[in-house]
Every structure is written in structure tokens, then in C-alpha cells.
Write a protein that holds these residues in place. Structure first.
Motif, short mmCIF file in Angstrom:
data_model
loop_
_atom_site.label_atom_id
_atom_site.label_comp_id
_atom_site.label_asym_id
_atom_site.label_seq_id
_atom_site.Cartn_x
_atom_site.Cartn_y
_atom_site.Cartn_z
N ILE A 8 -2.90 5.71 -0.09
CA ILE A 8 -3.49 4.37 -0.10
C ILE A 8 -3.13 3.65 -1.41
O ILE A 8 -2.93 2.42 -1.43
CB ILE A 8 -5.02 4.45 0.12
N ILE A 12 -1.35 0.05 -2.21
CA ILE A 12 -1.88 -0.94 -3.16
C ILE A 12 -0.79 -1.36 -4.14
O ILE A 12 -0.60 -2.54 -4.42
CB ILE A 12 -3.13 -0.38 -3.88
N ILE A 17 -1.86 -3.61 0.74
CA ILE A 17 -3.29 -3.87 0.91
C ILE A 17 -3.81 -4.44 -0.41
O ILE A 17 -3.30 -4.09 -1.49
CB ILE A 17 -4.09 -2.62 1.36
N ASP A 33 -12.61 -0.02 -8.15
CA ASP A 33 -12.82 0.92 -7.05
C ASP A 33 -13.55 0.21 -5.91
O ASP A 33 -14.48 -0.57 -6.13
CB ASP A 33 -13.65 2.12 -7.54
N VAL A 97 -7.53 10.98 -3.08
CA VAL A 97 -6.27 10.22 -3.01
C VAL A 97 -5.26 10.93 -3.90
O VAL A 97 -5.50 11.09 -5.11
CB VAL A 97 -6.48 8.76 -3.47
N HIS A 101 -4.89 9.34 -10.73
CA HIS A 101 -5.65 8.16 -11.16
C HIS A 101 -6.73 8.57 -12.15
O HIS A 101 -7.30 9.65 -12.05
CB HIS A 101 -6.26 7.42 -9.97
P1 5GP Z 1 -10.80 10.51 -6.07
O1 5GP Z 1 -11.93 10.93 -5.17
O2 5GP Z 1 -9.45 10.84 -5.44
O3 5GP Z 1 -10.90 10.99 -7.48
O4 5GP Z 1 -10.91 8.94 -6.17
C1 5GP Z 1 -10.41 8.07 -5.22
C2 5GP Z 1 -11.13 6.76 -5.39
O5 5GP Z 1 -10.40 5.77 -4.72
C3 5GP Z 1 -12.54 6.76 -4.80
O6 5GP Z 1 -13.48 6.46 -5.83
C4 5GP Z 1 -12.48 5.68 -3.73
O7 5GP Z 1 -13.67 4.92 -3.65
C5 5GP Z 1 -11.31 4.86 -4.16
N1 5GP Z 1 -10.60 4.19 -3.08
C6 5GP Z 1 -10.21 4.77 -1.90
N2 5GP Z 1 -9.57 3.87 -1.15
C7 5GP Z 1 -9.53 2.71 -1.86
C8 5GP Z 1 -9.00 1.42 -1.58
O8 5GP Z 1 -8.42 1.14 -0.54
N3 5GP Z 1 -9.15 0.47 -2.55
C9 5GP Z 1 -9.79 0.74 -3.74
N4 5GP Z 1 -9.88 -0.27 -4.62
N5 5GP Z 1 -10.31 1.95 -4.02
C10 5GP Z 1 -10.18 2.92 -3.09
#
Ligand code: 5GP
Length: 115
Positions: A8, A12, A17, A33, A97, A101
Motif C-alpha cells: 500500500i 502511496i 492512492i 497515518d 505493511v 516505515h
Molecule cells: P505497521 O503495523 O506495519 O507498523 O504500520 C502500518 C501503518 O500503516 C498502520 O498504522 C496503518 O494504520 C497505516 N496504514 C495502512 N494503510 C494505510 C493507508 O492506506 N494510508 C495511510 N495513511 N496509512 C495506512
């Protein structure tokens, strides 16, 4: 056109998106986020696709340092005095994801240890 980054965050980065960007430079972008866990919750991601810290290479040392310095710059820009930077690495650590990040989280007291 796909660059092989089917996450995703790859979408971005390519503008496929929308995201609420708060920073961008040659090496990284940062955006809010979509499901914020605190009043400030920003993600800093490299433009280069590195799935997680597990795959990070010694030649990416400067890039990894840059991500942390940008995270600090964003925290200050967002008016935070204290904040948390988080890099979840692997599914059992909460990574969902698989594009490296850095979370910048703040604006409320944060408990420790995390769940
Ligand atoms: P992880 O759990 O991999 O450390 O963090 C992934 C983060 O990406 C999560 O906090 C989730 O809310 C955020 N996230 C997932 N999909 C999207 C999206 O489409 N747009 C944005 N801005 N954040 C996203």
C-alpha cells in the motif's frame, strides 16, 4: 506502471492512492497515518522499497539515519516536545505493511511497555 513495490505504501509513493503528506524530499516521504493512535501519528518511509529492517543493508546506513532525523524534524514541526518513534519489524512485532516505515507518535502520554 508498477515498480515492483506492491505494498500500500508503494501505491502511496506512486500517487495511486492519496495521502496527507507532511514532508517529502529526495530520499523519503512522510504522511499522516490513516488510523492515528494519538493526536500526532505520522509515517516516514523511504522512497526505496526496503521491506523491513531485516532486509536493510550496510550501504543504506545514511538513508536509515536520514529517516530518523526526518522523524525528529516532523515531531518538532508538529509541535511535539516528547514523542515515540517505532519501527515494527516482522508480523509478530505488529508489522502489517512490508515497506519499512518509522512511526512518529505523540500528543498524549504514551504507556510503556507496549502490548
Ligand atoms: P505497521 O503495523 O506495519 O507498523 O504500520 C502500518 C501503518 O500503516 C498502520 O498504522 C496503518 O494504520 C497505516 N496504514 C495502512 N494503510 C494505510 C493507508 O492506506 N494510508 C495511510 N495513511 N496509512 C495506512
Amino acid at each position: 506502471m508498477s515498480d515492483g513495490n506492491d505494498t500500500i505504501f508503494g501505491r502511496i509513493l506512486r500517487g495511486e492512492i492519496p495521502s496527507d503528506r507532511v514532508h517529502e524530499d529526495e530520499h523519503c516521504i512522510a504522511f499522516r497515518d490513516v488510523a492515528p493512535q494519538a493526536p500526532v501519528h505520522v509515517l516516514v518511509i523511504p522512497r526505496k522499497h526496503i521491506p523491513s529492517l531485516k532486509e536493510a543493508q550496510p550501504e543504506q546506513e545514511a538513508l536509515l539515519g536520514h529517516l530518523l532525523l526526518v522523524a525528529a524534524q516532523i515531531a518538532r514541526q508538529e509541535g511535539l516536545e516528547d514523542w515515540r518513534t517505532v519501527i515494527n519489524t516482522g508480523a509478530d512485532a505488529g508489522q502489517t505493511v512490508f515497506h519499512l516505515h518509522v512511526h512518529v507518535i505523540g500528543g498524549r502520554p504514551l504507556a510503556w511497555p507496549p502490548g
